[in-house]
Write a protein that holds these residues in place. Structure first.
Motif, short mmCIF file in Angstrom:
data_model
loop_
_atom_site.label_atom_id
_atom_site.label_comp_id
_atom_site.label_asym_id
_atom_site.label_seq_id
_atom_site.Cartn_x
_atom_site.Cartn_y
_atom_site.Cartn_z
N MET A 39 82.78 67.83 49.78
CA MET A 39 81.87 66.82 49.24
C MET A 39 80.56 67.49 48.89
SD MET A 39 80.71 63.26 51.05
CE MET A 39 79.65 62.08 50.23
N HIS A 40 80.09 67.29 47.66
CA HIS A 40 78.85 67.96 47.29
C HIS A 40 77.85 66.99 46.66
CE1 HIS A 40 80.50 68.01 43.15
NE2 HIS A 40 81.62 68.47 43.70
N SER A 41 76.64 67.49 46.46
CA SER A 41 75.53 66.64 46.08
C SER A 41 75.71 66.03 44.70
CB SER A 41 74.22 67.45 46.11
OG SER A 41 73.95 67.86 47.41
N VAL A 42 75.27 64.78 44.59
CA VAL A 42 75.29 64.07 43.32
C VAL A 42 73.98 63.32 43.17
CG1 VAL A 42 77.78 63.79 43.30
CG2 VAL A 42 76.38 62.04 44.36
N ASN A 43 73.71 62.84 41.98
CA ASN A 43 72.52 62.03 41.73
C ASN A 43 72.89 60.67 41.19
OD1 ASN A 43 70.48 64.00 42.42
ND2 ASN A 43 71.15 65.13 40.60
N GLY A 44 74.06 60.17 41.58
CA GLY A 44 74.51 58.88 41.08
C GLY A 44 75.25 59.04 39.77
N PRO A 45 76.02 58.02 39.37
CA PRO A 45 76.78 58.11 38.13
C PRO A 45 75.87 58.13 36.91
CG PRO A 45 76.87 55.88 39.02
CD PRO A 45 76.18 56.72 40.04
N ARG A 46 76.20 58.98 35.95
CA ARG A 46 75.45 58.99 34.71
C ARG A 46 75.93 57.86 33.82
NH1 ARG A 46 76.21 65.26 33.15
NH2 ARG A 46 78.29 64.70 33.92
N GLU A 47 75.10 57.45 32.88
CA GLU A 47 75.44 56.34 32.00
C GLU A 47 76.77 56.62 31.30
OE1 GLU A 47 73.43 53.70 28.40
OE2 GLU A 47 72.32 55.34 29.32
N GLY A 48 77.65 55.63 31.35
CA GLY A 48 78.95 55.77 30.71
C GLY A 48 80.01 56.36 31.61
N GLU A 49 79.64 56.91 32.76
CA GLU A 49 80.61 57.48 33.68
C GLU A 49 81.03 56.45 34.72
OE1 GLU A 49 79.01 60.97 35.46
OE2 GLU A 49 79.58 62.25 33.79
N ARG A 50 82.23 56.62 35.23
CA ARG A 50 82.70 55.72 36.27
C ARG A 50 82.03 56.04 37.61
NH1 ARG A 50 89.12 55.20 36.24
NH2 ARG A 50 89.08 57.47 36.13
N ILE A 51 81.90 54.99 38.44
CA ILE A 51 81.33 55.15 39.78
C ILE A 51 82.38 55.80 40.67
CG2 ILE A 51 80.38 53.96 41.79
CD1 ILE A 51 79.63 51.65 39.83
N ARG A 52 82.01 56.91 41.30
CA ARG A 52 82.94 57.64 42.16
C ARG A 52 82.83 57.10 43.59
NH1 ARG A 52 80.23 62.94 39.69
NH2 ARG A 52 78.52 61.50 40.15
N VAL A 53 83.93 56.57 44.09
CA VAL A 53 83.96 55.89 45.39
C VAL A 53 84.85 56.67 46.35
CG1 VAL A 53 84.50 53.74 46.59
CG2 VAL A 53 83.67 53.67 44.22
N ALA A 54 84.41 56.75 47.61
CA ALA A 54 85.24 57.33 48.67
C ALA A 54 85.34 56.31 49.81
CB ALA A 54 84.64 58.63 49.19
N SER A 55 86.51 56.20 50.42
CA SER A 55 86.67 55.32 51.57
C SER A 55 87.01 56.14 52.81
CB SER A 55 87.77 54.28 51.31
OG SER A 55 89.04 54.88 51.20
N ILE A 56 86.36 55.79 53.91
CA ILE A 56 86.63 56.42 55.20
C ILE A 56 87.06 55.33 56.17
CG2 ILE A 56 85.73 57.86 57.06
CD1 ILE A 56 83.57 58.85 55.18
N ASP A 57 88.33 55.34 56.52
CA ASP A 57 88.88 54.33 57.42
C ASP A 57 90.15 54.89 58.04
OD1 ASP A 57 90.28 51.85 58.41
OD2 ASP A 57 88.55 50.90 57.46
N ASN A 58 90.32 54.72 59.34
CA ASN A 58 91.50 55.29 60.00
C ASN A 58 92.73 54.39 59.91
OD1 ASN A 58 89.87 53.69 61.91
ND2 ASN A 58 91.48 54.16 63.38
N HIS A 59 92.62 53.29 59.14
CA HIS A 59 93.76 52.41 58.93
C HIS A 59 94.24 52.54 57.48
CE1 HIS A 59 91.77 50.45 62.43
NE2 HIS A 59 93.02 50.38 62.84
N PRO A 60 95.41 53.13 57.25
CA PRO A 60 95.91 53.32 55.89
C PRO A 60 96.01 52.03 55.09
CG PRO A 60 97.20 54.62 57.43
CD PRO A 60 96.31 53.75 58.25
N VAL A 61 96.34 50.91 55.75
CA VAL A 61 96.48 49.65 55.04
C VAL A 61 95.15 49.21 54.43
CG1 VAL A 61 96.10 48.19 57.08
CG2 VAL A 61 97.43 47.31 55.15
N VAL A 62 94.05 49.51 55.13
CA VAL A 62 92.73 49.17 54.60
C VAL A 62 92.41 50.04 53.39
CG1 VAL A 62 90.24 49.13 55.08
CG2 VAL A 62 91.88 48.36 56.82
#
Length: 220
Positions: free
Chosen positions: A1-24
């Motif tokens: 995981m490396h540094s970002v400054n937020g999504p640039r205009e026109g780019e998709r929002i990059r999302v990560a999920s951290i949860d120990n339940h696969p169903v979630v």
């Protein structure tokens, strides 16, 4: 995981999920696929260390407040934020104190897993835009409403924990280095009771007082 400054205009929002339940994690992925063409799930992992080890840029992290270890993941929020990501707590937790602790560590909002998928998507968009987001009225109240939790000091919490574990007043007083006189501990208990009474609650004995503190999240 490396540094970002937020999504640039026109780019998709990059999302990560951290949860120990696969169903979630699967549910999050499905919600984004169906409702958020402007988002991309770039990582879906069990714990914080796994995400930090990945070579991936993340704009918004969905962080479960309690992972497999059973301890709060809130202390890891500053580390995640140091990469430039914004952190949303995504949880079933409905006790005010742990949620407020997460916000104090830097979380930009709270999402309850019981909230509808569309509110999840809206909160992620808001977080990416730099907003403080709560996914519904209950989450907002849990974080902000002062009438939902007694404001106990760290020492008051430790005294309650020690008494609930069976220590005597004198032992607790000696442990905290105040005095061997039990009256100092009784004074603390009296002040704690006043804080709960101010919320309209009537605490009984010490064990009931500890139970009230546990219900609000002061004690595990």
């Amino acid at each position: 995981m490396h540094s970002v400054n937020g999504p640039r205009e026109g780019e998709r929002i990059r999302v990560a999920s951290i949860d120990n339940h696969p169903v979630v994690r699967d549910g999050i992925e499905l919600s984004l696929m169906r409702r958020a063409p402007d988002m991309e799930l770039v990582a879906s992992v069990d714990d914080v260390e796994q995400l930090l080890a990945l070579d991936v840029a993340v704009d918004v992290v969905l962080l479960d407040l309690y992972l497999a270890s059973g301890t709060s993941s809130a202390p890891s929020i500053p580390t995640l934020m140091a990469t430039g990501a914004r952190v949303l707590v995504y949880t079933t937790q409905e006790k005010p104190v742990p949620l407020r602790d997460a916000v104090a560590y830097g979380a930009c909002g709270v999402l309850l897993k019981s909230d509808p998928p569309e509110t999840l998507v809206g909160a992620i968009r808001g977080a990416a835009d730099g907003e403080f987001c709560c996914s519904g009225p209950l989450a907002h109240a849990l974080v902000t409403d002062p009438t939902l939790a007694a404001q106990l000091s760290p020492r008051q919490v430790e005294i309650l924990r020690a008494l609930d574990e069976g220590l005597t007043y004198r032992q607790v007083a000696a442990m905290h280095g105040v005095t061997k006189d039990a009256s100092s501990v009784k004074t603390h208990l009296s002040r704690i009771r006043e804080k709960f009474r101010a919320l309209g609650l009537e605490p009984g004995n010490t064990h009931h007082l500890a139970w009230l503190a546990q219900q609000q999240g002061h004690l595990d």
